[in-house]
Write a protein that holds these residues in place. Structure first.
Motif, PDB file in Angstrom:
ATOM      1  N   THR A 110       0.977  -1.109  -0.015  1.00 57.57           N
ATOM      2  CA  THR A 110      -0.012   0.002   0.125  1.00 57.57           C
ATOM      3  C   THR A 110       0.797   1.248   0.004  1.00 57.57           C
ATOM      4  OG1 THR A 110      -1.618  -1.317   1.334  1.00 57.57           O
ATOM      5  CG2 THR A 110      -2.060   1.061   0.879  1.00 57.57           C
ATOM      6  N   ASN A 111       1.102   1.894   1.080  1.00 56.61           N
ATOM      7  CA  ASN A 111       1.675   3.103   1.497  1.00 56.61           C
ATOM      8  C   ASN A 111       2.862   2.989   2.383  1.00 56.61           C
ATOM      9  OD1 ASN A 111       0.758   4.681  -1.087  1.00 56.61           O
ATOM     10  ND2 ASN A 111      -1.055   4.691   0.314  1.00 56.61           N
ATOM     11  N   SER A 124       7.456  -3.208  13.582  1.00 53.92           N
ATOM     12  CA  SER A 124       7.113  -1.920  13.476  1.00 53.92           C
ATOM     13  C   SER A 124       6.630  -1.618  12.104  1.00 53.92           C
ATOM     14  CB  SER A 124       8.072  -0.897  13.824  1.00 53.92           C
ATOM     15  OG  SER A 124       9.278  -1.168  12.949  1.00 53.92           O
ATOM     16  N   GLY A 125       5.791  -0.327  11.789  1.00 51.50           N
ATOM     17  CA  GLY A 125       5.604   0.186  10.215  1.00 51.50           C
ATOM     18  C   GLY A 125       5.837   1.545  10.195  1.00 51.50           C
ATOM     19  N   ILE A 126       6.030   1.992   9.080  1.00 51.89           N
ATOM     20  CA  ILE A 126       6.201   3.287   8.734  1.00 51.89           C
ATOM     21  C   ILE A 126       5.604   3.747   7.352  1.00 51.89           C
ATOM     22  CG2 ILE A 126       8.393   3.030   7.592  1.00 51.89           C
ATOM     23  CD1 ILE A 126       7.776   5.906   9.990  1.00 51.89           C
ATOM     24  N   GLY A 127       5.247   4.984   7.479  1.00 50.89           N
ATOM     25  CA  GLY A 127       4.833   5.346   6.159  1.00 50.89           C
ATOM     26  C   GLY A 127       3.406   5.852   5.905  1.00 50.89           C
ATOM     27  N   GLN A 128       3.087   6.669   5.027  1.00 47.17           N
ATOM     28  CA  GLN A 128       1.625   7.174   4.427  1.00 47.17           C
ATOM     29  C   GLN A 128       1.790   7.669   3.275  1.00 47.17           C
ATOM     30  OE1 GLN A 128       0.365   9.929   7.571  1.00 47.17           O
ATOM     31  NE2 GLN A 128       1.865  11.619   6.646  1.00 47.17           N
ATOM     32  N   GLN A 129       0.404   7.818   2.654  1.00 43.16           N
ATOM     33  CA  GLN A 129       0.400   8.322   1.354  1.00 43.16           C
ATOM     34  C   GLN A 129       0.754   9.788   1.287  1.00 43.16           C
ATOM     35  OE1 GLN A 129      -3.217   7.953  -0.670  1.00 43.16           O
ATOM     36  NE2 GLN A 129      -2.292   8.279  -2.759  1.00 43.16           N
ATOM     37  N   GLU A 135       6.847   9.284   3.237  1.00 40.51           N
ATOM     38  CA  GLU A 135       5.841   9.222   2.614  1.00 40.51           C
ATOM     39  C   GLU A 135       5.947   8.391   1.136  1.00 40.51           C
ATOM     40  OE1 GLU A 135       3.297  13.064   4.397  1.00 40.51           O
ATOM     41  OE2 GLU A 135       4.206  13.136   2.258  1.00 40.51           O
ATOM     42  N   PHE A 136       4.875   7.757   0.678  1.00 36.75           N
ATOM     43  CA  PHE A 136       5.071   6.819  -0.441  1.00 36.75           C
ATOM     44  C   PHE A 136       3.548   6.707  -1.425  1.00 36.75           C
ATOM     45  CE2 PHE A 136       7.335   5.217   3.173  1.00 36.75           C
ATOM     46  CZ  PHE A 136       8.675   4.816   2.719  1.00 36.75           C
ATOM     47  N   ARG A 160      10.730   8.086  -7.695  1.00 39.13           N
ATOM     48  CA  ARG A 160      11.929   8.169  -6.928  1.00 39.13           C
ATOM     49  C   ARG A 160      12.450   6.821  -6.286  1.00 39.13           C
ATOM     50  NH1 ARG A 160       9.878  11.915  -2.093  1.00 39.13           N
ATOM     51  NH2 ARG A 160       8.325  10.569  -1.055  1.00 39.13           N
ATOM     52  N   ILE A 161      13.555   6.819  -5.782  1.00 33.65           N
ATOM     53  CA  ILE A 161      14.024   6.266  -4.781  1.00 33.65           C
ATOM     54  C   ILE A 161      14.294   6.880  -3.443  1.00 33.65           C
ATOM     55  CG2 ILE A 161      15.817   4.337  -4.157  1.00 33.65           C
ATOM     56  CD1 ILE A 161      14.328   3.544  -6.620  1.00 33.65           C
ATOM     57  N   GLN A 162      13.618   6.147  -2.378  1.00 36.78           N
ATOM     58  CA  GLN A 162      13.571   6.789  -0.954  1.00 36.78           C
ATOM     59  C   GLN A 162      14.881   5.837  -0.339  1.00 36.78           C
ATOM     60  OE1 GLN A 162      11.400   8.726   1.529  1.00 36.78           O
ATOM     61  NE2 GLN A 162       9.437   8.223   0.504  1.00 36.78           N
TER      62      GLN A 162
END
Length: 290
Positions: A110-111, A124-129, A135-136, A160-162
């Motif tokens: 997802t994001n 754990s988890g990280i990220g949002q749209q 952000e992803f 992009r590459i993060q």
């Protein structure tokens, strides 16, 4: 990279001497094992999109997208267990890629980027749209820099590459691409599949573009690169979704071999015993080992 000057991929040259690979891929014609029929049971797969191997145990980890989970098989392709997610949405919704980093499994979906133990316990988890740091927008391929455990993520729709640290802190980013689908690292280089071109970009570790290689066309014979793997000799194994094969190139991007596989391969890896492990969509047996 200068975003005002888009990448112009160049065809592969034909005047480079072929380097013989350490693994004799030409002997890999028929699978040694075919396992995991298509479906919804514990030991079957539906739309697997990524495969990786735990180098310590030989266990095979597969992102089973339509079943919203990661499934784990032993080195003989026998099902062991699966794990899903309790982060935010209550399930692991369409996991697209995964990679093993020491004692962790990192998964893009997802994001978000999710962090699990090897036995499937959520950490754990990280990220949002979004388009900002951490952000992803539809993250896909994910890879680890083994020298420092930095995490490289194809932020697909953000082109992009993060790059994140091992503790999920933002470090940097580079682009711009045209739908980056998969990323892999060697000691010398960073490789990125640009999906819509399609081509493979080759960078050094300062994120300077060295060359871009067209993967489609006469002499290369890759129709639709879905994902890829870099072996210890820097040979490039590409899961060619539309030609139903694994296309193998030496470090100079000259063709070595094409392994015929079942319909629509989506991912490929090589284990410690030099076996080529492939997952496919739309076929009777989704997991094949050569």
């Amino acid at each position: 990279m200068d975003t005002d000057n888009p990448i112009e991929p160049q065809p592969v040259g034909n005047n480079l001497e072929r380097v013989r690979p350490e693994i004799d891929y030409t002997r890999k014609i028929k699978p040694l094992l075919c396992a995991s029929k298509r479906g919804e049971g514990n030991d079957v797969l539906t739309h697997p999109h990524c495969v990786t191997v735990d180098k310590m145990t030989g266990n095979i980890y597969i992102a089973d997208c339509s079943n919203d989970c990661v499934k784990v098989f032993d080195s003989t392709a026998k099902y062991i267990f699966k794990f899903c997610d309790n982060f935010r949405q209550g399930k692991m919704s369409f996991p697209r890629s995964l990679v093993i980093c020491r004692s962790r499994v990192l998964i893009s979906y997802t994001n978000c980027i999710l962090n699990y133990t090897l036995d499937g316990k959520f950490i754990s988890g990280i990220g949002q749209q979004g388009k900002g740091e951490l952000e992803f927008n539809c993250p896909k391929g994910i890879a680890i820099n083994e020298s420092n455990d930095d995490i490289y993520i194809c932020d697909y729709a953000n082109n992009r590459i993060q790059i994140l640290s091992q503790d999920f802190q933002f470090k940097s980013q580079f682009g711009s691409f045209n739908l980056p689908h998969d990323v892999k690292l060697s000691k010398e280089y960073i490789y990125v599949i640009d999906k819509s071109n399609p081509c493979i970009h080759l960078f050094n570790h300062n994120h300077i573009l060295l060359k871009s290689v067209i993967t489609r066309g006469q002499g290369n014979q890759v129709i639709n690169p879905f994902s890829f793997f870099i072996d210890n000799s820097n040979n490039i194994l590409i899961a060619d979704y539309n030609s139903n094969s694994i296309s193998i190139f030496n470090p100079e991007f000259q063709s070595i071999h094409h392994i015929p596989v079942s319909e629509h391969p989506t991912a490929v890896t090589v284990d410690n015993h030099d076996r080529v492990i492939v997952v496919c969509e739309h076929t009777v047996y989704c997991l094949q080992i050569f």
